[in-house]
Write a protein that holds these residues in place. Structure first.
Motif, PDB file in Angstrom:
ATOM      1  N   LYS A  35       0.834  -1.201   0.000  1.00 15.27           N
ATOM      2  CA  LYS A  35       0.000   0.000   0.000  1.00 15.27           C
ATOM      3  C   LYS A  35       0.863   1.243   0.000  1.00 15.27           C
ATOM      4  O   LYS A  35       1.926   1.286   0.615  1.00 15.27           O
ATOM      5  N   GLY A  36       0.337   2.265  -0.654  1.00 13.80           N
ATOM      6  CA  GLY A  36       0.982   3.567  -0.659  1.00 13.80           C
ATOM      7  C   GLY A  36       0.443   4.427   0.475  1.00 13.80           C
ATOM      8  O   GLY A  36      -0.476   4.039   1.198  1.00 13.80           O
ATOM      9  N   GLY A  37       0.999   5.611   0.615  1.00 15.00           N
ATOM     10  CA  GLY A  37       0.668   6.495   1.725  1.00 15.00           C
ATOM     11  C   GLY A  37      -0.781   6.926   1.799  1.00 15.00           C
ATOM     12  O   GLY A  37      -1.361   6.996   2.881  1.00 15.00           O
ATOM     13  N   ARG A  38      -1.390   7.245   0.660  1.00 15.16           N
ATOM     14  CA  ARG A  38      -2.794   7.670   0.685  1.00 15.16           C
ATOM     15  C   ARG A  38      -3.668   6.545   1.219  1.00 15.16           C
ATOM     16  O   ARG A  38      -4.522   6.761   2.092  1.00 15.16           O
ATOM     17  N   ALA A  39      -3.468   5.331   0.706  1.00 15.25           N
ATOM     18  CA  ALA A  39      -4.254   4.187   1.168  1.00 15.25           C
ATOM     19  C   ALA A  39      -4.015   3.919   2.651  1.00 15.25           C
ATOM     20  O   ALA A  39      -4.955   3.647   3.403  1.00 15.25           O
ATOM     21  N   LEU A  86       3.991   5.766   5.040  1.00 20.46           N
ATOM     22  CA  LEU A  86       3.000   6.789   5.371  1.00 20.46           C
ATOM     23  C   LEU A  86       3.686   8.095   5.777  1.00 20.46           C
ATOM     24  O   LEU A  86       3.279   9.175   5.334  1.00 20.46           O
ATOM     25  N   ALA A  87       4.725   8.025   6.586  1.00 18.50           N
ATOM     26  CA  ALA A  87       5.442   9.242   6.994  1.00 18.50           C
ATOM     27  C   ALA A  87       6.055   9.944   5.790  1.00 18.50           C
ATOM     28  O   ALA A  87       6.003  11.176   5.675  1.00 18.50           O
ATOM     29  N   ALA A  88       6.621   9.182   4.861  1.00 18.75           N
ATOM     30  CA  ALA A  88       7.198   9.773   3.648  1.00 18.75           C
ATOM     31  C   ALA A  88       6.111  10.443   2.815  1.00 18.75           C
ATOM     32  O   ALA A  88       6.297  11.560   2.315  1.00 18.75           O
ATOM     33  N   TYR A  89       4.981   9.777   2.655  1.00 15.05           N
ATOM     34  CA  TYR A  89       3.861  10.352   1.890  1.00 15.05           C
ATOM     35  C   TYR A  89       3.416  11.678   2.498  1.00 15.05           C
ATOM     36  O   TYR A  89       3.225  12.669   1.792  1.00 15.05           O
ATOM     37  N   LEU A  90       3.240  11.694   3.809  1.00  7.95           N
ATOM     38  CA  LEU A  90       2.785  12.914   4.476  1.00  7.95           C
ATOM     39  C   LEU A  90       3.822  14.030   4.363  1.00  7.95           C
ATOM     40  O   LEU A  90       3.466  15.193   4.135  1.00  7.95           O
ATOM     41  N   ALA A  91       5.095  13.691   4.488  1.00 11.64           N
ATOM     42  CA  ALA A  91       6.155  14.705   4.389  1.00 11.64           C
ATOM     43  C   ALA A  91       6.210  15.312   2.989  1.00 11.64           C
ATOM     44  O   ALA A  91       6.446  16.514   2.840  1.00 11.64           O
ATOM     45  N   VAL A  92       5.991  14.516   1.972  1.00  7.88           N
ATOM     46  CA  VAL A  92       6.041  15.005   0.594  1.00  7.88           C
ATOM     47  C   VAL A  92       4.775  15.791   0.238  1.00  7.88           C
ATOM     48  O   VAL A  92       4.850  16.801  -0.458  1.00  7.88           O
ATOM     49  N   ASN A  93       3.618  15.367   0.721  1.00  6.49           N
ATOM     50  CA  ASN A  93       2.343  15.882   0.218  1.00  6.49           C
ATOM     51  C   ASN A  93       1.583  16.837   1.127  1.00  6.49           C
ATOM     52  O   ASN A  93       0.612  17.446   0.683  1.00  6.49           O
ATOM     53  N   MET A  94       1.974  16.978   2.374  1.00 10.51           N
ATOM     54  CA  MET A  94       1.252  17.862   3.292  1.00 10.51           C
ATOM     55  C   MET A  94       2.085  19.100   3.566  1.00 10.51           C
ATOM     56  O   MET A  94       3.302  19.010   3.631  1.00 10.51           O
ATOM     57  N   PRO A 112      -2.179  11.330  -5.363  1.00 11.35           N
ATOM     58  CA  PRO A 112      -1.911   9.899  -5.544  1.00 11.35           C
ATOM     59  C   PRO A 112      -0.656   9.495  -4.777  1.00 11.35           C
ATOM     60  O   PRO A 112       0.253  10.300  -4.582  1.00 11.35           O
ATOM     61  N   ASP A 113      -0.634   8.254  -4.334  1.00 14.64           N
ATOM     62  CA  ASP A 113       0.553   7.762  -3.635  1.00 14.64           C
ATOM     63  C   ASP A 113       1.455   7.019  -4.604  1.00 14.64           C
ATOM     64  O   ASP A 113       1.151   6.893  -5.801  1.00 14.64           O
ATOM     65  N   GLY A 114       2.571   6.532  -4.112  1.00 12.93           N
ATOM     66  CA  GLY A 114       3.559   5.884  -4.964  1.00 12.93           C
ATOM     67  C   GLY A 114       3.039   4.666  -5.701  1.00 12.93           C
ATOM     68  O   GLY A 114       3.399   4.436  -6.858  1.00 12.93           O
ATOM     69  N   ARG A 115       2.198   3.874  -5.033  1.00 11.20           N
ATOM     70  CA  ARG A 115       1.631   2.696  -5.706  1.00 11.20           C
ATOM     71  C   ARG A 115       0.757   3.138  -6.866  1.00 11.20           C
ATOM     72  O   ARG A 115       0.848   2.589  -7.964  1.00 11.20           O
ATOM     73  N   ASP A 116      -0.079   4.151  -6.648  1.00 12.16           N
ATOM     74  CA  ASP A 116      -0.933   4.669  -7.725  1.00 12.16           C
ATOM     75  C   ASP A 116      -0.094   5.178  -8.892  1.00 12.16           C
ATOM     76  O   ASP A 116      -0.395   4.910 -10.054  1.00 12.16           O
ATOM     77  N   LEU A 117       0.942   5.931  -8.575  1.00 14.71           N
ATOM     78  CA  LEU A 117       1.786   6.516  -9.618  1.00 14.71           C
ATOM     79  C   LEU A 117       2.504   5.440 -10.422  1.00 14.71           C
ATOM     80  O   LEU A 117       2.587   5.526 -11.658  1.00 14.71           O
ATOM     81  N   ALA A 118       3.015   4.419  -9.748  1.00 12.20           N
ATOM     82  CA  ALA A 118       3.694   3.331 -10.449  1.00 12.20           C
ATOM     83  C   ALA A 118       2.709   2.564 -11.321  1.00 12.20           C
ATOM     84  O   ALA A 118       2.975   2.285 -12.495  1.00 12.20           O
TER      85      ALA A 118
END
Length: 185
Positions: A35-39, A86-94, A112-118
């Motif tokens: 799962k990616g960060g958004r999920a 999740l921490a990486a997703y939040l740091a990049v996107n918030m 979108p998170d990394g899984r979505d983008l890939a």
């Protein structure tokens, strides 16, 4: 009513059912990937997510270590890799943009998170298996991938590229046996 009109309606109904089945199947295909960060964020907040809590997260600016502490304090059963993703997703996107924060359904504004983008980006040109799932690189290695001429043209903004790089560094490579047979080559 004419036979042609009935035949046309039947064709449209069958077509709609086929498209619906395809969309459902396509949505489930990437479930084998971590799962990616958004999920993970939406899982953490529950369904439906509390909009007040989601808004507080969406407005916050923290470093990756600060987000890691924030998420770990939630006492939700996440693996170390999921916590880091999740921490990486939040740091990049918030925080989210002011326009995104104005939405009533804030979950739909999450990037979108990394899984979505890939899943949505890599397969348009080459096998996801060979190009992504089996590659072991650190975040800088994944960033460097975007320097090649054919990857520079991808329709991804710098924030999405960074999200992809961090997700991929944390979650790749995958074990071959964890990838569905029909996606292996």
């Amino acid at each position: 009513m004419s036979t042609v009109a009935n035949g046309g309606r039947l064709f449209l109904v069958v077509l709609a059912m086929a498209v619906s089945a395809f969309v459902q199947a396509a949505g489930e295909d990437n479930a084998f990937m971590p799962k990616g960060g958004r999920a993970l964020l939406l899982d953490l907040l529950g369904a439906p997510p509390d909009q007040v809590e989601l808004r507080a997260i969406a407005q916050a600016r923290r470093t990756e270590p600060q987000w890691l502490d924030f998420v770990a304090a939630r006492k939700k059963a996440l693996t170390e890799r999921e916590l880091a993703t999740l921490a990486a997703y939040l740091a990049v996107n918030m925080p989210l943009s002011d326009d995104a924060l104005k939405r009533d359904n804030l979950a739909s504004a999450l990037p979108p998170d990394g899984r979505d983008l890939a899943w949505n980006g890599c397969q348009s040109c080459h096998s996801l298996f060979a190009s992504h799932l089996t590659q072991k690189r650190n975040a800088q290695g994944w960033r460097n991938m975007f320097l090649s001429p054919f990857h520079r043209e991808l329709n991804m903004n710098p924030q999405e590229r960074e999200e992809f790089a961090r997700y991929s560094a944390l979650n790749m490579p995958m074990k071959i046996e964890d990838v569905p047979q029909d996606l292996r080559f």
